[in-house]
Design a protein around this motif. Structure first.
Motif, PDB file in Angstrom:
ATOM      1  N   MET A  83       9.086  12.737  -6.051  1.00  0.00           N
ATOM      2  CA  MET A  83       9.425  12.325  -4.696  1.00  0.00           C
ATOM      3  C   MET A  83       8.400  12.850  -3.689  1.00  0.00           C
ATOM      4  N   LYS A  84       7.886  14.050  -3.903  1.00  0.00           N
ATOM      5  CA  LYS A  84       6.870  14.607  -3.014  1.00  0.00           C
ATOM      6  C   LYS A  84       5.624  13.725  -3.012  1.00  0.00           C
ATOM      7  N   SER A  85       5.196  13.294  -4.200  1.00  0.00           N
ATOM      8  CA  SER A  85       4.021  12.415  -4.304  1.00  0.00           C
ATOM      9  C   SER A  85       4.303  11.053  -3.691  1.00  0.00           C
ATOM     10  N   LEU A  86       5.551  10.557  -3.873  1.00  0.00           N
ATOM     11  CA  LEU A  86       5.902   9.255  -3.318  1.00  0.00           C
ATOM     12  C   LEU A  86       5.942   9.298  -1.790  1.00  0.00           C
ATOM     13  N   LEU A  87       6.439  10.391  -1.234  1.00  0.00           N
ATOM     14  CA  LEU A  87       6.458  10.529   0.221  1.00  0.00           C
ATOM     15  C   LEU A  87       5.042  10.543   0.791  1.00  0.00           C
ATOM     16  N   LEU A  88       4.131  11.221   0.092  1.00  0.00           N
ATOM     17  CA  LEU A  88       2.736  11.230   0.534  1.00  0.00           C
ATOM     18  C   LEU A  88       2.143   9.822   0.449  1.00  0.00           C
ATOM     19  N   LEU A  89       2.485   9.118  -0.629  1.00  0.00           N
ATOM     20  CA  LEU A  89       1.993   7.752  -0.789  1.00  0.00           C
ATOM     21  C   LEU A  89       2.524   6.863   0.343  1.00  0.00           C
ATOM     22  N   SER A  90       3.812   7.007   0.665  1.00  0.00           N
ATOM     23  CA  SER A  90       4.403   6.211   1.742  1.00  0.00           C
ATOM     24  C   SER A  90       3.742   6.520   3.080  1.00  0.00           C
ATOM     25  N   ASP A  91       3.476   7.806   3.308  1.00  0.00           N
ATOM     26  CA  ASP A  91       2.835   8.191   4.566  1.00  0.00           C
ATOM     27  C   ASP A  91       1.451   7.571   4.692  1.00  0.00           C
ATOM     28  N   ARG A  92       0.669   7.574   3.607  1.00  0.00           N
ATOM     29  CA  ARG A  92      -0.673   6.980   3.633  1.00  0.00           C
ATOM     30  C   ARG A  92      -0.600   5.444   3.732  1.00  0.00           C
ATOM     31  N   TYR A  93       0.433   4.867   3.123  1.00  0.00           N
ATOM     32  CA  TYR A  93       0.653   3.409   3.209  1.00  0.00           C
ATOM     33  C   TYR A  93       0.856   3.005   4.667  1.00  0.00           C
ATOM     34  N   HIS A  94       1.715   3.743   5.362  1.00  0.00           N
ATOM     35  CA  HIS A  94       1.971   3.427   6.763  1.00  0.00           C
ATOM     36  C   HIS A  94       0.767   3.742   7.643  1.00  0.00           C
ATOM     37  N   ALA A  95      -0.060   4.684   7.219  1.00  0.00           N
ATOM     38  CA  ALA A  95      -1.281   4.956   7.972  1.00  0.00           C
ATOM     39  C   ALA A  95      -2.220   3.762   7.911  1.00  0.00           C
ATOM     40  N   VAL A  96      -2.316   3.117   6.721  1.00  0.00           N
ATOM     41  CA  VAL A  96      -3.125   1.905   6.592  1.00  0.00           C
ATOM     42  C   VAL A  96      -2.552   0.795   7.473  1.00  0.00           C
ATOM     43  N   TRP A  97      -1.247   0.685   7.400  1.00  0.00           N
ATOM     44  CA  TRP A  97      -0.553  -0.340   8.190  1.00  0.00           C
ATOM     45  C   TRP A  97      -0.790  -0.117   9.694  1.00  0.00           C
ATOM     46  N   ASP A  98      -0.593   1.134  10.153  1.00  0.00           N
ATOM     47  CA  ASP A  98      -0.774   1.448  11.574  1.00  0.00           C
ATOM     48  C   ASP A  98      -2.206   1.182  12.021  1.00  0.00           C
ATOM     49  N   ARG A  99      -3.182   1.610  11.221  1.00  0.00           N
ATOM     50  CA  ARG A  99      -4.575   1.426  11.588  1.00  0.00           C
ATOM     51  C   ARG A  99      -4.914  -0.058  11.718  1.00  0.00           C
ATOM     52  N   THR A 100      -4.430  -0.851  10.762  1.00  0.00           N
ATOM     53  CA  THR A 100      -4.726  -2.285  10.775  1.00  0.00           C
ATOM     54  C   THR A 100      -4.053  -2.980  11.959  1.00  0.00           C
ATOM     55  N   GLU A 101      -2.774  -2.658  12.185  1.00  0.00           N
ATOM     56  CA  GLU A 101      -2.028  -3.320  13.249  1.00  0.00           C
ATOM     57  C   GLU A 101      -2.588  -2.975  14.625  1.00  0.00           C
ATOM     58  N   GLU A 102      -2.939  -1.742  14.827  1.00  0.00           N
ATOM     59  CA  GLU A 102      -3.470  -1.304  16.115  1.00  0.00           C
ATOM     60  C   GLU A 102      -4.766  -2.044  16.457  1.00  0.00           C
ATOM     61  N   ASN A 103      -5.672  -2.094  15.510  1.00  0.00           N
ATOM     62  CA  ASN A 103      -6.964  -2.739  15.766  1.00  0.00           C
ATOM     63  C   ASN A 103      -6.822  -4.268  15.847  1.00  0.00           C
ATOM     64  N   TYR A 104      -5.904  -4.810  15.053  1.00  0.00           N
ATOM     65  CA  TYR A 104      -5.661  -6.257  15.104  1.00  0.00           C
ATOM     66  C   TYR A 104      -5.198  -6.681  16.496  1.00  0.00           C
ATOM     67  N   LYS A 105      -4.250  -5.949  17.059  1.00  0.00           N
ATOM     68  CA  LYS A 105      -3.721  -6.294  18.373  1.00  0.00           C
ATOM     69  C   LYS A 105      -4.799  -6.198  19.458  1.00  0.00           C
ATOM     70  N   THR A 106      -5.616  -5.177  19.369  1.00  0.00           N
ATOM     71  CA  THR A 106      -6.683  -5.013  20.366  1.00  0.00           C
ATOM     72  C   THR A 106      -7.677  -6.170  20.295  1.00  0.00           C
ATOM     73  N   LEU A 107      -8.084  -6.514  19.071  1.00  0.00           N
ATOM     74  CA  LEU A 107      -9.061  -7.595  18.902  1.00  0.00           C
ATOM     75  C   LEU A 107      -8.463  -8.946  19.315  1.00  0.00           C
ATOM     76  N   LYS A 108      -7.201  -9.149  18.983  1.00  0.00           N
ATOM     77  CA  LYS A 108      -6.562 -10.417  19.325  1.00  0.00           C
ATOM     78  C   LYS A 108      -6.480 -10.601  20.838  1.00  0.00           C
ATOM     79  N   ARG A 109      -6.220  -9.496  21.530  1.00  0.00           N
ATOM     80  CA  ARG A 109      -6.135  -9.564  22.983  1.00  0.00           C
ATOM     81  C   ARG A 109      -7.495  -9.911  23.589  1.00  0.00           C
ATOM     82  N   LYS A 110      -8.536  -9.289  23.062  1.00  0.00           N
ATOM     83  CA  LYS A 110      -9.880  -9.604  23.554  1.00  0.00           C
ATOM     84  C   LYS A 110     -10.265 -11.037  23.235  1.00  0.00           C
TER      85      LYS A 110
END
Length: 986
Positions: A83-110
């Motif tokens: 579970m400790k390894s899975l929680l770390l995996l989930s945290d990194r998964y959401h980090a990828v998601w957050d990074r992609t979504e944040e930059n996508y929204k900025t570029l789309k607005r421009k």
């Protein structure tokens, strides 16, 4: 704890899923590609379309796969680790998601507001490539960690019911080409394939952009980003392969081995099962190379080696055919061979080992993992690490932290044993070598012995300081961990029996010549030692001023001896331990009467005797009877302090090698070279008079300074430098001189011993100078001058060059002995000086029978009877003031010069009176010289005269200097005469 974290992540994901549950709306309008001003707009549109699909996929995977995994109940310990390894995996998964979504929204607005003005600086996968690289590498690191510990297999079993129920939904997340995989494979594929494909899409977009870019700067910017994403793809592929191989390995090994060796971050790099090698130890059959460990395996038995402390030697020393296909593996406590039948197998293992070791030392893996194949990437031989010794050896159970080289401690390091025994210092090839500090605890918990010493091959060797737990301190030389050579041992005054020993040691025992101060009784022993006991000839000096010289046997007085009492009475015969005559002997009184017979010493009673009293001995030489000298024949001067000279001459015989300088010349050289250099260059402005003590600078200076004046000036400065070899030698010599003749040892009967030592030290220092100058000359590629070539040269004379430089260090103690030796004569002389001081100038000239035609009358104001001057000490004033300067220097040569100058001043005054150049005959000179001496009023003139006589250059004997010294001696003796001391005015 795992469940609470899972719940938190579930709530977070639910909110996000709510935002992204509907498919991403398509772009507002369809763009005409031909209407774009450049390829940048095409890349932006393609990127936005790709990101829309990717974000939608991430949301579905999170909802269908990741959140159910996080809701798994993990109660057992192994499950908690999963579970400790899975929680770390989930945290990194959401980090990828957050990074992609944040930059996508900025570029789309421009893009929506200014589509025709977008440039490369708006494409975030280029400008933020390092941030994307970081988030993706972290994700796949966590993902492969979960693979290694078989997390997906465990999750498939624990949630088999859920996966069966939602099989159709999960399968929709897979590519259509994928057949019916197992649940574990499905989970594995879902959580990595979509993200991996997205990176491929980034690379495709950048490839098209790179092909159409025209500006060099733009092309370089895109090319750099593209290369990074290509490397990222390689990294992902290699990481997945490594994880898969490592997972297979753990599945093939027993649970005992897996529980001992398996950690999520560890990866298998090579296995002798696939690239065969054999092990020379014979006990182990299989070799496993991980990214941090080298494992030797046999059944359930294994031995592990941290790669930080593994060295690979491709050229074993064994001369055999098998050795040519072998690698020698070196670790701190073991060496063995890895042998292969095929040369390419050896090459694979050698390359893999070196690369993994290098990465282990760097603290990070390469990027990509096996992307560097250039030459010169082998790990360095010198490393810093920590290691605990286990095998039976001197270091057993000790923890070493410091520098290693080829498996051995080498450089600076610290050794700590469990019992508190510590060593901090230099190592060489696995042993203490150089300067180090060692703490050795006492079993009685009574503190530590602290050794600050030089070491060689694991043993104390050379100069060192030991501070014992009882506060006793030893400063001196060691050999093979034992006190050996010259050394000083001293106990604190507060101890029960305080003492100080200055002398020689042999294998931790006092041996040879040495000085012992018994501070409690106030006695000093000067003489020979054997096995920590007084043994052989010795002199005992007592605080009262009495002296005993005799023979000691195993610390006991034995045989005949001589005792000189405070009143200068001399006892000769056999003595008790309390230094009382017992048996046949001779007593010589201070008035030179002698008594010979049998003496009886009884406790509580005065000395009793039956013998013959002899008064005829009064005709004997007074000086010999009153002031006998001790220790001259018993302790030959050349054998007294050889232990001090030996290290310096050994240093010279080694060629003055810098690495030997510290151990030979003492701790104050170093104490470390780095410290010394930092002190030398700490200040930008340094004294121009400062000279270097580094041996290379010393040799250069001795080669350059050839004339007497410049060399003597250099040596004078050298003695004021704590780092210079001459200063160190002189410091040691002055230390033993003070230990022998200061304090209790300030005894008139030791004067000739002290005088011998000063002259011998000058001669040996001269020899040291000549030898070290020869080394300097040889290093310049020239042949040194032979003694015959320079014979008679003034600079080679120890009296001329060395004695004036070193004498100030010995003068206080030496002059005190001269004062004590001539105490009575100087007292008579001073009585004469006081009496003559009552005379007026003319009366004194008349009394001394100076011819009146030599009187400097112009210097005098006379009374009417022309016999008494009104102003005293004006006559021959220049000569008087010149003679008074004799006490301002300790150099015998300068003192002789002052005497000669005084003679010249007297003749100058007489010539002025005679109004012509006039050379005084001896009959005229002596009374005038007596006048000048009486007016100069130099105290302890006898001590000054005899010091000059004993220490002056033998070349001056029989010359003008000798003549003047003899004249002063005559004046000194004349002033002591009774007719002068007792003369009454008419």
């Amino acid at each position: 704890m795992a469940n609470s974290n899972s719940s938190a992540l579930s709530r977070r994901s639910a909110c996000r899923h709510k935002r992204n549950s509907n498919p991403v709306k398509p772009l507002r309008r369809t763009m005409d590609v031909s209407g774009l001003k450049g390829v940048c707009q095409v890349a932006v549109r393609s990127l936005l379309s790709t990101e829309e699909t990717f974000l939608s996929a991430l949301a579905r995977i999170n909802d269908i796969v990741l959140q159910p995994l996080l809701r798994t109940d993990q109660d057992d310990q192994k499950g908690k680790e999963h579970m400790k390894s899975l929680l770390l995996l989930s945290d990194r998964y959401h980090a990828v998601w957050d990074r992609t979504e944040e930059n996508y929204k900025t570029l789309k607005r421009k893009y929506s507001t200014s589509e025709y003005s977008l440039t490369l600086h708006d494409i975030y996968i280029i400008l933020k490539k390092d941030l994307f690289l970081d988030v993706y590498t972290q994700y796949f690191t966590c993902f492969t960690n979960y693979v290694v510990i078989q997390g997906f297999d465990r999750a498939a079993k624990q949630m088999s019911g859920y996966w069966k129920t939602n099989k159709k939904m999960v399968k929709q997340l897979l590519a259509p080409s994928v057949s019916e995989p197992t649940t574990a494979i499905t989970l594995h594929t879902v959580l990595h394939e979509t993200i991996r494909n997205q990176i491929q899409q980034y690379a495709l977009i950048l490839t098209r952009l790179n092909e159409n870019a025209e500006e060099i700067d733009e092309k370089n910017l895109v090319s750099d980003a593209l290369n990074l994403y290509v490397k990222l793809q390689n990294f992902i592929g290699q990481s997945l392969d490594e994880a898969s191989l490592t997972k297979i390995l753990w599945g093939s090994l027993g649970s005992k081995l897996v529980s001992s060796l398996c950690v999520p971050e560890r990866r298998l790099q090579e296995d002798s099962k696939y690239v065969p090698v054999s092990i020379s130890t014979g006990k182990f059959e299989r070799v496993l190379l991980f990214d941090d460990l080298l494992i030797l395996l046999q059944g359930t038995d294994f031995r592990s080696f941290d790669l930080k402390l593994v060295w690979v030697d491709p050229a074993p020393t064994e001369n055999s055919t098998a050795a040519s296909h072998s690698l020698r593996i070196i670790t701190p406590e073991e060496e063995f061979l890895l042998s292969s039948k095929e040369p390419h197998h050896k090459a694979i293992w050698q390359w893999k080992l070196n690369q993994v070791i290098r990465q282990r030392l760097d603290g990070k893996r390469d990027f990509p993992l096996w992307g560097k194949s250039e030459e010169g990437l082998d790990p360095c031989a010198s490393r810093f690490s920590t290691y605990t010794f286990r095998s039976e050896c001197r270091f057993k159970n000790a923890v070493y932290e410091g520098d290693f080289s080829w498996g051995k401690p080498h450089g600076k390091g610290t050794l700590k044993w469990p019992d508190g025994h510590n060593y901090v210092g230099d190592f060489k090839e696995g042993l203490e070598d150089g300067f180090g500090i060692c703490l050795i605890p006492h079993s009685s918990e009574d503190g530590y012995d602290c050794y600050k010493c030089h070491w060689r091959e694991g043993k104390m060797q050379g100069y060192g300081i030991c501070e014992y737990s009882n506060e006793t301190v030893y400063k001196g030389y060691f050999k093979d961990n034992l006190r050996h050579g010259f050394g000083i041992q001293e106990s604190p005054i507060s101890s029960k029996h305080p003492f100080k020993y200055t002398g020689h040691w042999d294998r931790d025992k006092k041996m040879g010549y040495g000085i012992w101060d018994d501070i409690e009784s106030g006695q000093r022993y000067i003489g020979m030692w054997q096995n920590d006991q007084r043994h052989g000839a010795g002199v005992v000096v007592m605080q009262s001023g009495a002296c005993y010289q005799g023979t000691f046997l195993m610390d006991k007085i034995t045989g005949m001896g001589i005792l000189i009492s405070e009143d200068e009475s001399v006892f000769e015969g056999k003595f008790t331990e309390q230094l009382k005559l017992d048996g046949k002997g001779k007593l010589t009184f201070s008035d030179r009467f002698t008594l010979e017979g049998n003496f009886i010493s009884k406790a509580g009673k005065d000395l009793q005797t039956r013998g013959v009293l002899n008064a005829n001995s009064k005709e004997q030489d007074y000086d010999v009877t009153r002031k006998p000298q001790l220790g001259l024949t018993e302790f030959p001067v050349e054998k007294r302090w050889q232990g001090i000279y030996d290290p310096f001459f050994e240093f010279i015989s080694s060629g003055c090698r810098e690495e030997t300088e510290e151990s030979f010349l003492g701790i104050h050289v170093q104490s470390s070279k780095e410290l010394r250099k930092s002190q030398e260059y700490l200040f930008c402005q340094r004294d121009s008079e400062e000279i270097s003590g580094k041996i290379e600078d010393v040799l250069e200076a001795l080669y350059e300074y050839q004339d007497l004046k410049s060399l003597q000036c250099y040596l004078q400065k050298a003695l004021n430098s704590s780092q210079h070899p001459f200063a160190k030698l002189l410091k040691s010599l002055s230390t033993v001189f003070q230990a022998t003749y200061a304090g209790i040892g300030a005894n008139r009967h030791l004067l000739h011993m002290a005088q011998e030592e000063v002259k011998y030290h000058a001669w040996k220092t001269w020899e040291f100078y000549r030898n070290i100058t020869h080394v300097a000359t040889k290093q310049k590629g020239q042949l040194p001058d032979t003694e015959e070539d320079t014979e008679g040269s003034e600079k080679e004379n120890s009296y001329t060059l060395i004695l004036p430089v070193i004498l100030p260090r010995f003068h206080p103690e030496l002059f005190m002995l001269y004062m004590l030796y001539h105490e009575k004569e100087d007292a008579l002389y001073w009585q004469g000086i006081v009496h003559l001081g009552l005379f007026s100038d003319t009366k004194l000239l008349e009394f001394l029978e100076v011819q009146k035609n030599l009187w400097p009358l112009k210097d005098l104001r006379l009374t009417t009877n022309q016999r008494h001057s009104l102003v005293r000490e004006r006559c021959f004033l220049s000569a008087t003031e010149c003679l008074q300067k004799i006490i301002t220097t300790v150099d015998p040569r300068e003192k002789l010069g002052i005497l000669l100058k005084t003679h010249e001043e007297i003749e100058t005054t007489v010539s002025r009176v005679m109004e012509k150049e006039y050379k005084l005959p001896m009959d005229d000179l002596l009374p005038l010289l007596v006048y000048v001496v009486s007016r100069a009023r130099i105290q302890r003139l006898g001590a000054e005269i005899h010091l000059i006589r004993d220490l002056m250059d033998p070349k001056n004997e029989g010359g003008i200097y000798d003549f003047m010294l003899t004249a002063i001696e005559s004046c000194y003796e004349h002033i002591q005469k009774e007719e002068i001391r007792l003369y009454h005015f008419p």
